[in-house]
Design an enzyme around this catalytic site. Structure first.
Site, PDB file in Angstrom:
ATOM      1  N   HIS A 122       0.876  -1.176   0.000  1.00 31.60           N
ATOM      2  CA  HIS A 122       0.000   0.000   0.000  1.00 31.60           C
ATOM      3  C   HIS A 122       0.918   1.232   0.000  1.00 31.60           C
ATOM      4  CE1 HIS A 122      -2.816   2.944   1.777  1.00 31.60           C
ATOM      5  NE2 HIS A 122      -3.792   2.124   1.447  1.00 31.60           N
ATOM      6  N   ASP A 199       3.007  -4.308   8.077  1.00 29.35           N
ATOM      7  CA  ASP A 199       1.786  -3.529   7.886  1.00 29.35           C
ATOM      8  C   ASP A 199       0.626  -4.508   8.059  1.00 29.35           C
ATOM      9  OD1 ASP A 199      -0.495  -2.389   6.910  1.00 29.35           O
ATOM     10  OD2 ASP A 199       0.411  -1.606   5.072  1.00 29.35           O
ATOM     11  N   GLN A 202      -4.562  -5.051   7.230  1.00 29.19           N
ATOM     12  CA  GLN A 202      -5.568  -5.988   6.706  1.00 29.19           C
ATOM     13  C   GLN A 202      -5.507  -7.349   7.377  1.00 29.19           C
ATOM     14  OE1 GLN A 202      -7.941  -5.002   4.835  1.00 29.19           O
ATOM     15  NE2 GLN A 202      -7.195  -3.152   3.811  1.00 29.19           N
ATOM     16  N   LYS A 225     -10.749  -0.312  10.580  1.00 24.63           N
ATOM     17  CA  LYS A 225     -10.969  -1.510   9.769  1.00 24.63           C
ATOM     18  C   LYS A 225     -11.387  -2.691  10.628  1.00 24.63           C
ATOM     19  CE  LYS A 225      -7.382  -0.180   6.445  1.00 24.63           C
ATOM     20  NZ  LYS A 225      -8.099   0.395   5.322  1.00 24.63           N
ATOM     21  N   CYS A 365      -4.890   2.562  -3.608  1.00 23.16           N
ATOM     22  CA  CYS A 365      -3.632   3.069  -3.028  1.00 23.16           C
ATOM     23  C   CYS A 365      -2.471   2.094  -3.247  1.00 23.16           C
ATOM     24  CB  CYS A 365      -3.786   3.382  -1.540  1.00 23.16           C
ATOM     25  SG  CYS A 365      -5.057   4.585  -1.202  1.00 23.16           S
TER      26      CYS A 365
HETATM   27  N1  C6P Z   1      -6.373   0.574   2.846  1.00 24.12           N
HETATM   28  C1  C6P Z   1      -8.174   0.227   1.290  1.00 24.12           C
HETATM   29  O1  C6P Z   1      -9.253   0.520   0.784  1.00 24.12           O
HETATM   30  P1  C6P Z   1      -5.061   3.879   7.098  1.00 24.12           P
HETATM   31  O2  C6P Z   1      -5.666   4.655   5.977  1.00 24.12           O
HETATM   32  O3  C6P Z   1      -3.876   4.582   7.701  1.00 24.12           O
HETATM   33  O4  C6P Z   1      -6.057   3.424   8.107  1.00 24.12           O
HETATM   34  O5  C6P Z   1      -4.527   2.513   6.462  1.00 24.12           O
HETATM   35  C2  C6P Z   1      -3.639   2.548   5.392  1.00 24.12           C
HETATM   36  C3  C6P Z   1      -3.397   1.167   4.870  1.00 24.12           C
HETATM   37  C4  C6P Z   1      -2.142   0.601   5.013  1.00 24.12           C
HETATM   38  N2  C6P Z   1      -1.887  -0.646   4.602  1.00 24.12           N
HETATM   39  C5  C6P Z   1      -2.821  -1.406   4.030  1.00 24.12           C
HETATM   40  C6  C6P Z   1      -2.476  -2.799   3.608  1.00 24.12           C
HETATM   41  C7  C6P Z   1      -4.104  -0.890   3.833  1.00 24.12           C
HETATM   42  O6  C6P Z   1      -5.024  -1.650   3.237  1.00 24.12           O
HETATM   43  C8  C6P Z   1      -4.389   0.439   4.243  1.00 24.12           C
HETATM   44  C9  C6P Z   1      -5.743   1.053   3.979  1.00 24.12           C
HETATM   45  C10 C6P Z   1      -7.718   1.003   2.503  1.00 24.12           C
HETATM   46  O7  C6P Z   1      -7.465  -0.686   0.882  1.00 24.12           O
HETATM   47  C11 C6P Z   1      -7.837   2.487   2.305  1.00 24.12           C
HETATM   48  S1  C6P Z   1      -6.747   3.088   1.063  1.00 24.12           S
END
Ligand code: C6P
Length: 422
Positions: A122, A199, A202, A225, A365
């Site tokens: 991401h 990370d 997910q 999430k 992203c």
């Molecule tokens: N992905 C998606 O629709 P934040 O925005 O900081 O809570 O998380 C960022 C992030 C980082 N790593 C991974 C693997 C992610 O999936 C995400 C967030 C969302 O896939 C929003 S772009």
């Protein structure tokens, strides 16, 4: 698939409609829905004990401080941290990764040092490292995935050198759904003298994650999430790292003593929580952790695996539809990205929206990942504990409508009537 039938009614939003159709929510990888008890916890905080933390000595301020620190303990327990102080509250995964990139990378990396990242990251686990590499002269190296969306440990062995200082990778890809072998990667990378950042945006919401078993140095994840509110997340780190790191942000509450020209700082994790934190967010995230714990992360993972298997079979029957990522539900989570020959992802999402079906279309992203797949964008349906086989059937019927508009010759007719007679 009993789990979702039990929990579905607990999510008020899932009873809403859009365009006159009941909402079918298939975008939990973007953000999850919230159960009633989590929403109630938010209202209770603001109605009963809204006050700043670590400052006031009156009753409701003490109650807020206690609840805020209890929430840290709940989050720590959820991932089996050794102690609550290993959990730093952040705005989310993105800020947690930036914290490591700046507080560690900026001070520790030298020109020629190497950072290994996968090509499925991401942007949150790519752009901060690009910035830090630009400032320090460190070099980014990329660990590529294969045709099934998987990375190999042999490739990691090939990339690791005496200059590798950091290996940063997603636990579950938000597009391919792939579970990466993070524990073994951490073992190999740490044996080579590198630090490891996972990370877990997910993975923590979808399966049991034990940071001690993972064996990494840093783990980042987000509250929104996993049935919690937006604007709150955490960095877990081995305590000795938190002690050694420089602060990320400066300001109120992270200090011990401030002179005009210098300051000393609090112990971790408070050293990293400058200013008024997201008090409501942390406390309500604690309520979400209670909720998920009561249901059980093993049960949630089992439900999602079963539902993912069902979805993969149903989707693969649609002519011209290509699923990106592993086909075996045991090797992946419920974020399912796909392409349909000759139909633009945004058109697909728009037709599905008219049916009340919420999916995400775009690059999610992950532009380099999509470039690697050879597509500009994909459609992604993503599952959580409250989804049912009926949601998948609705998706399949919606995709049949997409075919009816854009590729009528490819229609099999099954979707229109519903495979399960829905
Ligand atoms: N992905 C998606 O629709 P934040 O925005 O900081 O809570 O998380 C960022 C992030 C980082 N790593 C991974 C693997 C992610 O999936 C995400 C967030 C969302 O896939 C929003 S772009």
């Amino acid at each position: 698939m009993g789990l979702s039938a039990r929990v579905r009614d607990e999510f008020p939003l899932l009873g809403q409609s859009a365009h006159g159709k009941p909402i079918v929510y298939l975008d939990s990888a973007a953000t999850s829905q919230k159960p009633r008890e989590v929403i109630d916890a938010l209202v209770r905080y603001y109605e009963e004990y809204n006050a700043n933390v670590h400052r006031g000595i009156y009753a409701i301020a003490e109650k807020a401080t206690l609840a805020y620190e209890e929430a840290r303990g709940k989050v720590a327990g959820f991932i089996n941290a050794r102690r609550p102080e290993e959990v730093v509250f952040t705005r989310g995964t993105t800020e947690a990764i930036n914290l490591v990139a700046y507080a560690w990378g900026l001070h520790s990396l030298r020109a020629g040092d190497e950072i290994i990242l996968t090509t499925m990251e991401h942007h949150s686990n790519l752009v901060p490292w690009q910035l830090i590499a630009g400032m320090t002269g460190a070099r980014l190296k990329f660990w590529d995935f294969d045709g099934e969306g998987k990375i190999s440990l042999e490739e990691l062995d090939r990339l690791l050198t005496g200059r590798t200082r950091m290996v940063a990778l997603a636990h579950q890809s938000n597009v391919l759904g792939t579970f990466n072998p993070v524990a073994e990667a951490a073992r190999r990378a740490r044996a080579a003298g590198a630090l490891v950042l996972v990370d877990a945006a997910q993975s923590v919401p979808h399966m049991p994650v034990d940071v001690q078993q993972l064996g990494a140095d840093f783990v980042a994840f987000s509250g929104h999430k996993m049935c919690g509110p937006t604007g709150i997340g955490a960095l877990w780190a081995r305590y000795e790292h938190l002690e050694a790191l420089q602060p990320f942000h400066g300001g109120g509450e992270m200090i011990m003593l401030v002179e005009l020209d210098r300051s000393t700082y609090k112990e971790p994790p408070w050293k990293f929580e400058a200013g008024t934190p997201n008090i409501a967010g942390a406390i309500v995230w604690g309520a979400a952790v209670d909720y998920l714990t009561r249901i059980g992360m093993e049960a949630i993972r089992a439900h999602e695996q079963q539902l993912t298997g069902y979805a993969l079979v149903q989707l693969q029957e649609i002519k011209g539809l290509r699923i990106h990522g592993p086909k075996n539900p045991a090797e992946r989570g419920g974020a399912i990205a796909f392409s349909m020959d000759g139909v633009h992802p945004h058109d697909i999402a728009q037709v599905l929206d008219q049916e009340g079906i919420c999916v995400r279309a775009g690059h999610h992203c992950t532009q380099p990942l999509h470039r690697r797949l050879g597509v500009a964008a994909t459609v992604r349906a993503s599952l959580y504990l409250y989804n049912t086989a009926d949601d998948i059937d609705a998706l399949v019927r919606g995709l049949d409508k997409v075919l009816a508009y854009f590729a009528p010759s490819r229609r099999s007719g099954v979707g229109a009537e519903g495979r399960r007679g829905a």
